[in-house]
Scaffold this active site. Structure first.
Site: not given
Ligand code: ASP
Ligand code: MG
Length: 826
Positions: A686, A690
């Site tokens: 994750d 980003k």
């Protein structure tokens, strides 16, 4: 004096006739009045039908005739209901006399098996004569009234079925009549027949279908009345067809020119010829609703006062069933002779041209005609240009199923940007314009478009000119945590937004199983519950959803993707092509492999659609928007580092050595802050996503695989299904983690899982962060992002706060929706 004209729907039956009498009697208290009536509803058509049957020698005309007779006699009896017997008897006698004349004439037509145009007009006019008798009889119960046959007043040529009025004679006749009438019937209300007139030698004519308005205007002008009132069954002239445009409104005031343009172009409230006689004498004309007399109506006059609607346009109107014919020259030709030949040909063939557009290159000319004339037009043009066509000097092109949309208004004259606004509103939604015309008077800008775009086009243009509101329809897919909170926020904000001029409509809502599409709008408060009701939803089908969006009239639309699905992302280009903007917390689009990502971004650009994904980094925190602002301001990004995962932030904020790491992790899972499989959080994926998203924002072409990721899940625990077992099996690795922590403490540092973007590279790993470093100050599941740039070098720009969870994410999505509203043109 005032002239009041009542149309067929006002004369429909006893009930409506009572209403008309009521209106008339209250008006006559104030000033003398004169009345013009149409035939009772449906009677003119019934008469024409009768003639047709009689001329064919069919006995059916008898049945039709009887129905007409019955309609009038029954209406009379119902009106009187046993009272005023003398008046009723006199009225009945007159009606019966007229009806028997009518029957005889029809018999004659039936015998001759032929109806000459003059007979047609004579018979068609019985509707008005019957209606005037009927109404004047009823009126006499309350006020002196006299039935007046306008064949004695209006003089025309013998162009039967659409006769031309002879103004001088007509005016003379009417004035003469008026003098006599006031002498013989000082207080009486004249009840005149609309529609009918006569030639100088006394043959009956009519002024064309729906011509009673025109009769009223002619008589009103000759009598020099104060005002002509046209009483009908709608509230006035609308800004657009209210059947197609929800937000159409009654235009309170129009100039004669505007009203003429609007009536020529399909606003069927007024007969197009009506305005000329009143305009010449500057007599105002008021359109009123018999069934809602309290409604203000539309006032048409020479001076238009400042109306409540500051738009330079007054209305939008359209003509359907148009064919666009284009004449395309392939070599230099003398355009003026071509034009002359073309129009002479068409005029000789009696083909009406109501739109002309010619490019200044003189090589092409487009005209719009009724589709029913297209075949004939093609034939005559081919004939006249035979030689040129044979030599291939010219080419003819034909587009059927077209329509004309026109915007009308005196206020448009000299105002720049009107056409631009109109084109933009249509272009925005991919409606292409085939031809354009604007007269030098600038009262009217007309466009030719495909008929199938009608409702959309009218709504878009209407929005652009008349709606102060900004509209946005939402198609929401994914009603889980974020989606459902988003819907609640929408429900709460709806009224406030409306008050601020934002008109948001939930057009469709869906989860992976069910969906509901409702062009009228879905109550967002009920959206989630709705998806559990099988009878109110259908099976989820993205294709159908996309098709529905393509046909929507409430525009623009935004697709709100509240899923984490990659599958859906692969359909984004279809969604864009259907005309939707996309708002989403779903990160999958922004981490697609570079070629696919570039293609998708290109798709957004090409179709002029917006893509808003502010929540991809830091949920509700303004991370990406800040980044965009810095870049837009010309700043250069040197380094971005941050705690980018709410879960990992939480984990390392609580892991202080007092409890084993596995236990802290388990608690984090229990607190609901991890994915169902916590290894997904520990994997660092994750964070890597980003970083890629921010890297691409800066302009780097980075792939996920380029990120150097430290996976916190020990190798041997990575495979298999996740279970509680994981925590016990982790014991083996506690030591390593503990050592890292102790090392940190010794060096006045804290453990943080940090994502860094620096010198074109990205990494995501566990780091020892000095106690006084901004990244050390996270709490709970805070995200923190520090951006070092040319302008923020000594102290980086820091954004910190809650960076995960349904509420902040939904809020971020919501603010993206509002941002979209601000981006949109009007
Ligand atoms: N009765 C005529 C028609 O139906 C005239 C009118 O209604 O204005 O055309
Ligand atoms: Mg009518």
């Amino acid at each position: 004096m005032k002239l009041m004209k009542f149309g067929g729907s006002s004369m429909a039956n006893a009930k409506t006739i009572r209403q008309v009498a009521h209106i008339v009697l209250s008006a006559v208290k104030n000033e003398p009045i004169c009345i013009v009536v149409s035939a009772c509803q449906g009677v003119t058509n019934a008469l024409l039908n009768c003639i047709e049957q009689a001329a064919l020698g069919r006995k059916k005309f008898h049945t039709l005739y009887k129905a007409i007779a019955k309609q009038h006699l029954e209406c009379l009896h119902e009106l009187f209901a046993g009272k005023h017997r003398n008046i009723e008897a006199a009225g009945e006698k007159k009606l019966r006399a007229l009806l028997s004349d009518l029957e005889n004439l029809l018999e004659g037509v039936s015998l001759l098996r032929e109806a000459a145009p003059s007979a047609l007009d004579h018979i068609a006019g019985f509707g008005e004569r019957l209606a005037a008798e009927l109404f004047s009889s009823w009126l006499q119960c309350f006020h002196p009234a006299v039935c007046v046959d306008t064949r004695e007043l209006i003089v025309t040529d013998d162009h039967f079925t659409a006769a031309n009025v002879k103004n001088t004679e007509t005016t003379r006749h009417i004035r003469h009549w008026q003098k006599r009438f006031t002498e013989t019937h000082p207080d009486a209300i004249p009840v005149m027949t609309g529609f009918i007139a006569a030639t100088e030698d006394g043959r009956s004519t009519t002024l064309g279908r729906n011509g009673s308005d025109y009769s009223a205007a002619i008589i009103g002008a000759a009598l020099d009345v104060r005002i002509v009132e046209i009483w009908t069954d709608v509230d006035g002239v609308y800004s657009a067809d209210p059947n197609l445009v929800d937000e159409a409104f009654v235009v309170p005031e129009l100039s004669y020119e505007e009203a003429m343009e609007l009536s020529h172009f399909g606003a069927k409230v007024l007969h197009p010829a009506t305005l000329a006689p009143v305009r010449d004498r500057e007599i105002p004309l008021l359109v009123k609703n018999t069934f809602r007399p309290e409604a203000e109506g539309t006032l048409i006059s020479a001076v238009k006062k400042d109306s409540a609607h500051p738009s330079p346009a007054s209305g939008i109107t359209s003509i359907d069933d148009i064919t666009l014919l284009s004449w395309i020259g392939r070599r230099r030709t003398e355009i003026s002779t071509t034009v002359e030949r073309l129009f002479r040909t068409l005029s000789e063939a009696n083909i009406n041209v109501f739109f002309i557009s010619q490019a200044s290159s003189q090589h092409s000319l487009s005209i719009a005609i009724r589709s029913c004339d297209a075949e004939r037009a093609r034939e005559v043009i081919r004939e006249v240009f035979k030689a040129e066509l044979k030599q291939r000097w010219i080419r003819l092109d034909e587009k059927a199923d077209q329509m004309i949309v026109a915007i009308v208004g005196d206020g448009m004259r000299g105002v720049p940007g009107i056409a631009g606004k109109m084109f933009h509103s249509l272009g925005q939604q991919g409606i292409s314009i085939r031809a354009i015309a604007q007269g030098a008077s600038e009262h009217n800008i007309s466009l030719v478009i495909d008929t199938k775009q009608k409702a959309r086009a009218l709504n878009l243009v209407h929005d652009a000119f008349f709606s102060g509101d900004k509209k946005l329809g939402l198609v929401l897919v994914g009603a889980g945590n974020v989606g459902s909170i988003f819907l609640n926020m929408l429900a709460e904000q709806m009224t406030t937004l409306r008050a601020k001029g934002f008109n948001i409509r939930l057009y469709a809502v869906a989860n992976s199983r069910r969906m509901r599409i409702d062009p009228a709008g879905i109550d967002p408060a009920k959206g989630v519950a709705l998806l559990n009701q099988t009878n109110k939803t259908e099976t989820y089908n993205l294709d159908r959803l996309i098709d529905a969006a393509r046909d929507a009239d409430f525009l623009p639309l935004a697709f709100v993707d509240c899923t984490a699905s990659s599958e859906l992302v692969h359909r984004y280009s279809d969604i864009i092509r259907a005309g939707m903007h996309i708002v989403t917390p779903n990160k999958k689009a922004n981490v697609l492999p570079m070629p696919a990502y570039r293609a998708l971004m290109e798709e957004f650009r090409q179709h002029d659609r917006f893509f808003l994904y502010q929540t991809n980094v830091g949920a509700g925190l303004p991370v990406l928007s800040t980044l965009k602002d810095l870049l837009a301001g010309g700043d250069r990004i040197i380094r971005i580092e941050g705690v980018l995962s709410g879960t990992l932030s939480y984990l390392f904020n609580y892991y202080d050595g007092t409890k084993p790491f596995a236990e802290v992790l388990k608690q984090t899972q229990i607190d609901g802050l991890t994915e169902p499989d916590p290894r997904e959080d520990l994997s660092g994926m994750d964070v890597a996503r980003k970083l890629v998203i921010m890297a691409r924002e800066i302009g780097l072409s980075m792939e996920l695989k380029d990120v150097d990721i430290e996976n916190l899940v020990p190798e041997e625990l990575r495979t298999g299904k996740f279970s509680e077992h994981f925590y016990t099996r982790y014991a083996k690795f506690e030591k390593t983690m503990q050592k890292k922590l102790e090392h940190c403490k010794k060096n006045n540092c804290v453990l943080r899982y940090v994502g860094t973007l620096f010198e074109g590279k990205a990494k995501a790993c566990l780091e020892a962060v000095p106690n006084n470093h901004p990244l050390a100050f996270t709490r709970a599941s805070d995200n923190i992002i520090a951006m070092t740039t040319d302008r923020y070098q000594a102290t980086p720009l820091v954004i910190q706060g809650l960076g995960a969870g349904g509420v902040v994410t939904a809020m971020g999505v919501f603010s993206d929706v509002l941002r979209l509203l601000h981006y949109l043109p009007y």
